[in-house]
Design a protein around this motif. Structure first.
Motif, mmCIF file in Angstrom:
data_model
loop_
_atom_site.group_PDB
_atom_site.id
_atom_site.type_symbol
_atom_site.label_atom_id
_atom_site.label_comp_id
_atom_site.label_asym_id
_atom_site.label_seq_id
_atom_site.Cartn_x
_atom_site.Cartn_y
_atom_site.Cartn_z
ATOM 1 N N GLY A 1 -4.863 -11.971 27.822
ATOM 2 C CA GLY A 1 -5.078 -11.601 29.457
ATOM 3 C C GLY A 1 -4.723 -12.218 30.652
ATOM 4 O O GLY A 1 -3.541 -12.177 30.249
ATOM 5 N N TYR A 2 -5.560 -11.670 32.167
ATOM 6 C CA TYR A 2 -4.605 -11.361 32.718
ATOM 7 C C TYR A 2 -4.890 -12.770 33.440
ATOM 8 O O TYR A 2 -4.505 -13.351 34.610
ATOM 9 N N SER A 3 -6.333 -13.029 32.938
ATOM 10 C CA SER A 3 -6.857 -14.767 33.929
ATOM 11 C C SER A 3 -6.235 -15.465 34.282
ATOM 12 O O SER A 3 -6.058 -15.792 35.808
ATOM 13 N N THR A 4 -5.359 -15.985 33.563
ATOM 14 C CA THR A 4 -4.886 -17.060 33.815
ATOM 15 C C THR A 4 -2.889 -16.859 34.585
ATOM 16 O O THR A 4 -3.221 -18.171 36.011
ATOM 17 N N VAL A 5 -2.953 -15.742 34.658
ATOM 18 C CA VAL A 5 -1.779 -15.763 35.616
ATOM 19 C C VAL A 5 -2.370 -15.090 37.252
ATOM 20 O O VAL A 5 -1.255 -15.267 38.261
ATOM 21 N N LEU A 6 -3.082 -14.352 37.115
ATOM 22 C CA LEU A 6 -3.681 -14.002 37.980
ATOM 23 C C LEU A 6 -4.361 -15.270 39.042
ATOM 24 O O LEU A 6 -4.434 -15.349 40.336
ATOM 25 N N LEU A 7 -5.167 -16.421 38.276
ATOM 26 C CA LEU A 7 -5.168 -17.406 39.313
ATOM 27 C C LEU A 7 -4.030 -18.643 39.876
ATOM 28 O O LEU A 7 -4.144 -18.659 41.390
ATOM 29 N N GLY A 8 -3.282 -17.961 39.110
ATOM 30 C CA GLY A 8 -1.642 -18.840 38.773
ATOM 31 C C GLY A 8 -0.972 -18.267 40.643
ATOM 32 O O GLY A 8 -0.522 -19.018 41.334
ATOM 33 N N PHE A 9 -1.138 -16.837 40.468
ATOM 34 C CA PHE A 9 -0.907 -16.463 41.338
ATOM 35 C C PHE A 9 -1.831 -16.733 42.406
ATOM 36 O O PHE A 9 -0.964 -16.252 44.040
ATOM 37 N N ALA A 10 -2.869 -16.640 43.043
ATOM 38 C CA ALA A 10 -3.739 -16.978 44.274
ATOM 39 C C ALA A 10 -2.892 -18.281 44.674
ATOM 40 O O ALA A 10 -2.715 -18.555 46.053
ATOM 41 N N VAL A 11 -2.616 -19.934 43.548
ATOM 42 C CA VAL A 11 -2.265 -20.505 44.205
ATOM 43 C C VAL A 11 -0.743 -20.166 44.903
ATOM 44 O O VAL A 11 -0.681 -20.789 46.585
#
Length: 422
Positions: A375-385
């Motif tokens: 999935g993509y959720s983990t990396v997308l939340l890291g991108f928000a940071v």
């Protein structure tokens, strides 16, 4: 031998038009933001993974990053026109060759590197180079109008690519899209991009002197490297999500038609931010638009990462595009004001190396994260940071005179404020 007289530019807004068209058909709108429409069916036919097909834009971006300093030296030495003309011929021919390759991953990688080599000569820094020669007080507005070409390309190219794939298949799409970029890019470079010795002659033109720091002095300034890190993070977030938007949106339940609309939404957000940020920069400095639009980019990553539904996914894509648009205005403006025009071609191109490195790491990180985690959720939340960190760096390093509220006077030097002279 005496130097040749300056080539007159009677209407400086024609330079803005050349920038708009150059960025519309440069490497970014099609290959970095829209090629996923063609790469996805290509990868399915060849049996390649997400991480493998993402290596094409990633390696092209890496190649651009390595060559950008050389391109900056080339611009300062020979001017933007010869550089733009070279890239406008060679890059589309490399793109067209994708339509002829067999299912050999080594050839695929080789062609991607060639696109990056020739695409470096179509970098935004090539077309933005001439703007500070003709605009000073209205530099923010001129940059914002010029870089709208990127946003228009991000709207038009996915739609056009999808239509061409539907009519001619992915092989035909590479050839048709490459041909369009070739014809339009060459016409713009030959007819509109200013010569190296071009000079404004109209009464309304605003010429900026070749002031500022030497290239070596800029590289020895710690603040420059912190700015480069901020630009790297923004590009990592924007390009990492853009290349994989088709896959991200499919996992969010969007139909193919909704996915194409969402791909265009990144261009809508980009255009809106570019128009607004140029005006806001001229009035308020860079801090406010950085917080507004890059903060929106962070929120967009959260909306995509947490999967609130199709409508919020499209909104998230638009917010990410807004971050891209603001960054395209902020970077050249801050570099011009902070370091001057003396080595602007090299400084701006070297800074695009940071963008290109972010564009390399972002798609690769998202692709392999999707393969490993499903999935993509983990990396997308890291991108928000990462986007929040970029905001902090830009706000910290904004030149002091850019923080003044209201319309500011022109600056003939990035280190001092001078009264407006027009």
């Amino acid at each position: 031998m005496n130097a040749s007289p300056p080539a007159p530019i009677r209407n400086p807004w024609s330079v803005v038009l050349s920038c708009f068209l150059g960025l519309l058909f440069c490497i970014s709108p099609f290959f970095q933001y829209s090629s996923g429409v063609i790469l996805a069916p290509m990868a399915r036919e060849f049996g390649w993974s997400h991480g493998q097909f993402a290596m094409a834009p990633a390696l092209a971006s890496l190649t651009v990053a390595l060559l950008a300093p050389f391109v900056g030296w080339w611009i300062d030495r020979r001017g933007a026109r010869i550089v733009a003309l070279t890239g406008s011929i060679a890059m589309p021919l490399a793109i067209m060759s994708f339509g002829l390759i067999p299912a050999d991953f080594r050839i695929f990688i080789l062609v991607a590197v060639l696109v990056g080599i020739f695409g470096a000569a179509t970098l935004p820094s090539v077309y933005l180079y001439s703007l500070p020669k003709f605009f000073d007080r209205r530099l923010g507005l001129a940059i914002s109008l010029g870089v709208i070409g990127l946003g228009v390309g991000q709207i038009v190219m996915p739609q056009l690519s999808a239509a061409v794939v539907g009519s001619y298949g992915w092989r035909g799409a590479w050839i048709v899209m490459g041909g369009i970029i070739l014809l339009a890019g060459v016409a713009n470079a030959a007819l509109l991009v200013p010569r190296r010795n071009a000079a404004p002659v109209s009464a309304g033109a605003e010429a900026a002197p070749l002031d500022g720091m030497l290239f070596g002095e800029v590289l020895r300034t710690p603040g420059y490297w912190m700015l480069a890190l901020a630009f790297f993070l923004i590009a990592m977030v924007t390009n990492g999500t853009a290349v994989h938007l088709v896959g991200v949106l499919e996992t969010r339940g969007l139909s193919p038609q909704q996915t194409v609309i969402a791909l265009s939404a990144i261009g809508i957000g980009s255009i809106t931010a570019r128009l607004a940020s140029g005006v806001l920069i001229d009035w308020f400095g860079v801090r406010f638009p950085a917080i507004l639009f890059l903060g929106g980019q962070a929120l967009g990553c959260v909306l995509l990462g947490l999967n609130f539904g199709s409508a919020t996914a499209i909104l998230g894509v638009m917010l990410i595009g807004g971050g891209l648009g603001a960054e395209s205005d902020i970077m050249p403006y801050v570099l011009r004001r902070k370091f001057g025009m003396r080595a602007f071609g090299r400084v701006n191109s070297f800074s695009f190396s940071a963008l290109a490195m972010g564009s390399t790491i972002g798609p690769t990180a998202v692709g392999f994260s999707a393969d490993w985690t499903g999935g993509y959720s983990t990396v997308l939340l890291g991108f928000a940071v990462a986007a929040v960190v970029a905001i902090a760096l830009i706000c910290l390093l904004a030149p002091p005179h850019l923080r003044t509220r209201g319309p500011r006077p022109d600056t003939a030097s990035p280190m001092a404020v001078h009264p407006a002279n027009n």
